[in-house]
Design an enzyme around this catalytic site. Structure first.
Site, PDB file in Angstrom:
ATOM      1  N   SER A 130       2.005  19.786  46.527  1.00  0.00           N
ATOM      2  CA  SER A 130       2.005  21.032  45.755  1.00  0.00           C
ATOM      3  C   SER A 130       3.401  21.497  45.374  1.00  0.00           C
ATOM      4  O   SER A 130       4.357  21.346  46.141  1.00  0.00           O
ATOM      5  CB  SER A 130       1.353  22.117  46.609  1.00  0.00           C
ATOM      6  OG  SER A 130       1.606  23.393  46.068  1.00  0.00           O
ATOM      7  N   GLU A 132       4.250  24.393  45.542  1.00  0.00           N
ATOM      8  CA  GLU A 132       4.632  25.403  46.543  1.00  0.00           C
ATOM      9  C   GLU A 132       5.704  24.859  47.482  1.00  0.00           C
ATOM     10  O   GLU A 132       6.459  25.630  48.068  1.00  0.00           O
ATOM     11  CB  GLU A 132       3.417  25.808  47.372  1.00  0.00           C
ATOM     12  CG  GLU A 132       2.585  26.919  46.777  1.00  0.00           C
ATOM     13  CD  GLU A 132       3.303  28.267  46.735  1.00  0.00           C
ATOM     14  OE1 GLU A 132       3.335  28.859  45.639  1.00  0.00           O
ATOM     15  OE2 GLU A 132       3.829  28.719  47.757  1.00  0.00           O
ATOM     16  N   TYR A 153       1.352  27.502  54.396  1.00  0.00           N
ATOM     17  CA  TYR A 153       0.688  26.522  53.519  1.00  0.00           C
ATOM     18  C   TYR A 153       1.711  25.511  52.994  1.00  0.00           C
ATOM     19  O   TYR A 153       1.494  24.290  53.073  1.00  0.00           O
ATOM     20  CB  TYR A 153       0.014  27.254  52.348  1.00  0.00           C
ATOM     21  CG  TYR A 153      -0.437  26.328  51.232  1.00  0.00           C
ATOM     22  CD1 TYR A 153      -1.629  25.626  51.325  1.00  0.00           C
ATOM     23  CD2 TYR A 153       0.337  26.166  50.078  1.00  0.00           C
ATOM     24  CE1 TYR A 153      -2.045  24.775  50.295  1.00  0.00           C
ATOM     25  CE2 TYR A 153      -0.072  25.329  49.049  1.00  0.00           C
ATOM     26  CZ  TYR A 153      -1.257  24.630  49.156  1.00  0.00           C
ATOM     27  OH  TYR A 153      -1.664  23.793  48.146  1.00  0.00           O
TER      28      TYR A 153
HETATM   29  P1  NAP Z   1      -9.942  24.526  46.390  1.00  0.00           P
HETATM   30  O1  NAP Z   1     -10.755  24.857  45.178  1.00  0.00           O
HETATM   31  O2  NAP Z   1      -9.547  25.617  47.313  1.00  0.00           O
HETATM   32  O3  NAP Z   1     -10.753  23.398  47.207  1.00  0.00           O
HETATM   33  C1  NAP Z   1     -10.394  23.060  48.515  1.00  0.00           C
HETATM   34  C2  NAP Z   1     -11.390  22.054  49.038  1.00  0.00           C
HETATM   35  O4  NAP Z   1     -11.040  21.693  50.376  1.00  0.00           O
HETATM   36  C3  NAP Z   1     -12.849  22.571  49.082  1.00  0.00           C
HETATM   37  O5  NAP Z   1     -13.707  21.524  48.729  1.00  0.00           O
HETATM   38  C4  NAP Z   1     -13.012  22.924  50.554  1.00  0.00           C
HETATM   39  O6  NAP Z   1     -14.358  22.879  51.000  1.00  0.00           O
HETATM   40  C5  NAP Z   1     -12.215  21.782  51.177  1.00  0.00           C
HETATM   41  N1  NAP Z   1     -11.851  22.058  52.582  1.00  0.00           N
HETATM   42  C6  NAP Z   1     -11.296  23.178  53.078  1.00  0.00           C
HETATM   43  N2  NAP Z   1     -11.158  23.064  54.421  1.00  0.00           N
HETATM   44  C7  NAP Z   1     -11.653  21.853  54.755  1.00  0.00           C
HETATM   45  C8  NAP Z   1     -11.839  21.187  55.994  1.00  0.00           C
HETATM   46  N3  NAP Z   1     -11.486  21.750  57.152  1.00  0.00           N
HETATM   47  N4  NAP Z   1     -12.381  19.937  55.985  1.00  0.00           N
HETATM   48  C9  NAP Z   1     -12.773  19.372  54.810  1.00  0.00           C
HETATM   49  N5  NAP Z   1     -12.643  19.978  53.609  1.00  0.00           N
HETATM   50  C10 NAP Z   1     -12.097  21.201  53.588  1.00  0.00           C
HETATM   51  O7  NAP Z   1      -8.594  23.770  45.960  1.00  0.00           O
HETATM   52  P2  NAP Z   1      -8.212  23.074  44.570  1.00  0.00           P
HETATM   53  O8  NAP Z   1      -7.596  24.087  43.688  1.00  0.00           O
HETATM   54  O9  NAP Z   1      -9.331  22.238  44.108  1.00  0.00           O
HETATM   55  O10 NAP Z   1      -7.010  22.137  45.042  1.00  0.00           O
HETATM   56  C11 NAP Z   1      -7.253  20.812  45.539  1.00  0.00           C
HETATM   57  C12 NAP Z   1      -6.079  20.368  46.379  1.00  0.00           C
HETATM   58  O11 NAP Z   1      -4.879  20.404  45.613  1.00  0.00           O
HETATM   59  C13 NAP Z   1      -5.798  21.245  47.596  1.00  0.00           C
HETATM   60  O12 NAP Z   1      -5.316  20.397  48.616  1.00  0.00           O
HETATM   61  C14 NAP Z   1      -4.694  22.179  47.131  1.00  0.00           C
HETATM   62  O13 NAP Z   1      -3.938  22.615  48.240  1.00  0.00           O
HETATM   63  C15 NAP Z   1      -3.915  21.242  46.233  1.00  0.00           C
HETATM   64  N6  NAP Z   1      -3.181  21.844  45.128  1.00  0.00           N
HETATM   65  C16 NAP Z   1      -3.823  22.696  44.281  1.00  0.00           C
HETATM   66  C17 NAP Z   1      -3.129  23.223  43.189  1.00  0.00           C
HETATM   67  C18 NAP Z   1      -3.817  24.145  42.220  1.00  0.00           C
HETATM   68  O14 NAP Z   1      -3.090  24.816  41.448  1.00  0.00           O
HETATM   69  N7  NAP Z   1      -5.128  24.190  42.170  1.00  0.00           N
HETATM   70  C19 NAP Z   1      -1.795  22.855  42.977  1.00  0.00           C
HETATM   71  C20 NAP Z   1      -1.191  21.963  43.863  1.00  0.00           C
HETATM   72  C21 NAP Z   1      -1.881  21.451  44.928  1.00  0.00           C
HETATM   73  P3  NAP Z   1     -15.317  24.184  50.890  1.00  0.00           P
HETATM   74  O15 NAP Z   1     -15.833  24.175  49.468  1.00  0.00           O
HETATM   75  O16 NAP Z   1     -16.360  23.914  51.898  1.00  0.00           O
HETATM   76  O17 NAP Z   1     -14.474  25.376  51.167  1.00  0.00           O
HETATM   77  O1  G4F Z   2      -2.929  32.319  42.183  1.00  0.00           O
HETATM   78  P1  G4F Z   2      -2.101  32.330  43.409  1.00  0.00           P
HETATM   79  O2  G4F Z   2      -2.748  32.759  44.674  1.00  0.00           O
HETATM   80  O3  G4F Z   2      -1.491  30.875  43.530  1.00  0.00           O
HETATM   81  P2  G4F Z   2      -0.238  30.285  44.342  1.00  0.00           P
HETATM   82  O4  G4F Z   2       0.140  31.151  45.480  1.00  0.00           O
HETATM   83  O5  G4F Z   2       0.829  29.977  43.351  1.00  0.00           O
HETATM   84  O6  G4F Z   2      -0.864  28.950  44.940  1.00  0.00           O
HETATM   85  C1  G4F Z   2      -1.666  28.088  44.144  1.00  0.00           C
HETATM   86  O7  G4F Z   2      -0.857  27.150  43.497  1.00  0.00           O
HETATM   87  C2  G4F Z   2      -0.171  26.239  44.375  1.00  0.00           C
HETATM   88  C3  G4F Z   2       0.682  25.333  43.481  1.00  0.00           C
HETATM   89  O8  G4F Z   2       1.943  25.903  43.277  1.00  0.00           O
HETATM   90  C4  G4F Z   2      -1.201  25.474  45.159  1.00  0.00           C
HETATM   91  F1  G4F Z   2      -0.575  24.565  45.957  1.00  0.00           F
HETATM   92  C5  G4F Z   2      -2.029  26.416  45.983  1.00  0.00           C
HETATM   93  O9  G4F Z   2      -3.044  25.674  46.668  1.00  0.00           O
HETATM   94  C6  G4F Z   2      -2.696  27.425  45.053  1.00  0.00           C
HETATM   95  O10 G4F Z   2      -3.628  26.712  44.257  1.00  0.00           O
HETATM   96  O11 G4F Z   2      -0.823  33.261  43.190  1.00  0.00           O
HETATM   97  C7  G4F Z   2       0.060  33.092  42.100  1.00  0.00           C
HETATM   98  C8  G4F Z   2       1.060  34.229  42.065  1.00  0.00           C
HETATM   99  C9  G4F Z   2       1.750  34.476  43.415  1.00  0.00           C
HETATM  100  O12 G4F Z   2       3.107  34.716  43.183  1.00  0.00           O
HETATM  101  C10 G4F Z   2       1.094  35.753  43.941  1.00  0.00           C
HETATM  102  O13 G4F Z   2       1.927  36.539  44.774  1.00  0.00           O
HETATM  103  O14 G4F Z   2       0.346  35.437  41.766  1.00  0.00           O
HETATM  104  C11 G4F Z   2       0.788  36.449  42.625  1.00  0.00           C
HETATM  105  N1  G4F Z   2      -0.259  37.464  42.732  1.00  0.00           N
HETATM  106  C12 G4F Z   2      -0.139  38.755  42.312  1.00  0.00           C
HETATM  107  N2  G4F Z   2      -1.255  39.438  42.605  1.00  0.00           N
HETATM  108  C13 G4F Z   2      -1.479  37.313  43.304  1.00  0.00           C
HETATM  109  C14 G4F Z   2      -2.102  38.559  43.219  1.00  0.00           C
HETATM  110  N3  G4F Z   2      -2.090  36.238  43.856  1.00  0.00           N
HETATM  111  C15 G4F Z   2      -3.351  36.400  44.327  1.00  0.00           C
HETATM  112  N4  G4F Z   2      -3.991  35.330  44.863  1.00  0.00           N
HETATM  113  N5  G4F Z   2      -3.995  37.619  44.296  1.00  0.00           N
HETATM  114  C16 G4F Z   2      -3.419  38.721  43.761  1.00  0.00           C
HETATM  115  O15 G4F Z   2      -3.992  39.795  43.727  1.00  0.00           O
END
Ligand code: NAP
Ligand code: G4F
Length: 342
Positions: A130, A132, A153
């Site tokens: 990520s 992050e 995280y």
């Molecule tokens: P998400 O929608 O939160 O999905 C997370 C998945 O992990 C869900 O299927 C969840 O299952 C499963 N999970 C959680 N805890 C688990 C456990 N203990 N054992 C097995 N499975 C478990 O995340 P996403 O946005 O699709 O992201 C996919 C991956 O990319 C994650 O690793 C995230 O950290 C990473 N990532 C995401 C972003 C982004 O912007 N979306 C960016 C960079 C990296 P349940 O449905 O049962 O909760």
């Molecule tokens: O949407 P966010 O919660 O995403 P964040 O923290 O960037 O993390 C996501 O992206 C990562 C990749 O860079 C992934 F690895 C991670 O698994 C996840 O998918 O927050 C985005 C920004 C942050 O700066 C947060 O402080 O939005 C700001 N924010 C402002 N108000 C909020 C809110 N975030 C959330 N969730 N809820 C709020 O009310």
């Protein structure tokens, strides 16, 4: 027919990746968690009963915290490719559950790599790393930017990143890190900021909600479309050798800008509806993420297709449909809950 094993198959990325791999004729095996309520909404449209001769998606109960079972599953399935998308993926929640986040988001990766090593299966491994991990590092961030994680995280993801590098070198496992910047869609979890905003704004437009409470509006993110990003994951595993790649759009926007654009598209004045609630602040914040995906373009031939404005349109359209259905239910006398946590 190639076989893929996907952890996190019920999540946003898991669902898009499953669609993509099925379109490429893969047989898919997904790890799902037992839950007292259904947690397969995002993949229900892809699922066929296992007795159906055309079934190509199979779901297995399990958890990233249980190593023996992961080993058994990999030994039985012998997948050609493994995509580790499972994680406690919410940054704010990781401050509330640091130990659990370390166990699943960090050690979960080690458990899978150990399962590969112990079973000796020949496979290719993708790790959902990520942006992050860059944390406080100044933008633009690329594969050579040193990590400065700002949350439990991010620290867990840094551990996973390095254990992937270590197993690649030590045991010659084909293992790659995709360092993905934020990617969104109508399937994004409702407590991530973009979806929280599009869902609230469409509900406000239809009179279902009065107010939207957010945290830090100044943070900037490089937001892309999840459907584009899962293709990059697959591309990484089709290369001759494993490597690590940044996947991003190369544009950054503030949360405030995202809010303003969404409300403007709905002819609403955002300042009338949005309030800041410090409960959504994080103890340490990542101020600016802006990715340089030049290596992915040069070596994988990957670039994003959906831009910032189109992404907002796609999310508003889907949430407007959902809000209309909700309004119909409300008018028919059903009560609805309105969660705005995290
Ligand atoms: P998400 O929608 O939160 O999905 C997370 C998945 O992990 C869900 O299927 C969840 O299952 C499963 N999970 C959680 N805890 C688990 C456990 N203990 N054992 C097995 N499975 C478990 O995340 P996403 O946005 O699709 O992201 C996919 C991956 O990319 C994650 O690793 C995230 O950290 C990473 N990532 C995401 C972003 C982004 O912007 N979306 C960016 C960079 C990296 P349940 O449905 O049962 O909760
Ligand atoms: O949407 P966010 O919660 O995403 P964040 O923290 O960037 O993390 C996501 O992206 C990562 C990749 O860079 C992934 F690895 C991670 O698994 C996840 O998918 O927050 C985005 C920004 C942050 O700066 C947060 O402080 O939005 C700001 N924010 C402002 N108000 C909020 C809110 N975030 C959330 N969730 N809820 C709020 O009310």
């Amino acid at each position: 027919m190639k076989k893929a094993f996907i952890t996190g198959i019920t999540g946003q990325d898991g669902s898009y990746l499953s669609e993509f791999l099925l379109s490429k004729d893969y047989e898919i095996h997904g790890l799902i968690r037992r839950s007292s309520t259904f947690n397969t909404d995002r993949i229900d449209h892809l699922y066929k009963d296992a007795h159906d001769p055309n079934a190509r998606m199979f779901l297995h109960y399990g958890d990233l915290s249980v190593s023996g079972q992961l080993t058994d599953l990999l030994y039985d399935i012998k997948p050609d490719e493994i995509y580790n998308l499972g994680a406690q993926s919410h940054v704010r929640v990781s401050f509330d559950m640091p130990e659990y986040t370390g166990d699943i988001t960090g050690l979960g990766t080690l458990r899978l790599l150990e399962a590969i090593r112990k079973t000796g299966i020949k496979t290719r491994f993708y790790q959902a790393s990520s942006s992050e991990m860059f944390g406080a590092a100044p933008p633009p961030q690329s594969e050579s930017t040193p990590f400065q994680p700002q949350s439990p995280y991010a620290a867990a993801k840094v551990y996973s990143y390095y254990i992937v590098c270590n197993y690649r070198e030590a045991y010659k496992i084909f293992a790659s890190n995709g360092i993905l910047f934020n990617h969104e869609s109508p399937r994004r979890g409702e407590t991530f900021v973009t979806r929280k905003i599009t869902r609230a704004a469409t509900r406000i437009k239809l009179g279902l909600q009065d107010k939207l409470f957010l945290g830090n509006l100044e943070a900037k993110r490089d937001w892309g479309f999840a459907g584009d990003y899962v293709e990059a994951m697959w591309m990484m595993l089709q290369q001759d050798r494993p490597d690590d790649y940044v996947i991003a759009t190369g544009e950054t926007h503030s949360v405030k800008e995202f809010v303003r654009r969404v409300f403007e598209k709905l002819d609403l004045d955002w300042q009338k509806y949005v309030a800041v609630d410090p409960r959504y602040f994080r103890p340490t914040e990542v101020d600016v993420l802006l990715g340089d995906a030049g290596k992915a373009l040069n070596e994988l031939g990957w670039k994003p297709r959906v831009g910032f404005d189109e992404l907002i349109d796609i999310m508003i359209a889907a949430d407007m449909e959902a809000a209309k259905k909700e309004k119909t239910l409300v008018e028919a006398g059903y009560s609805i809950s309105d969660h705005q946590s995290a």
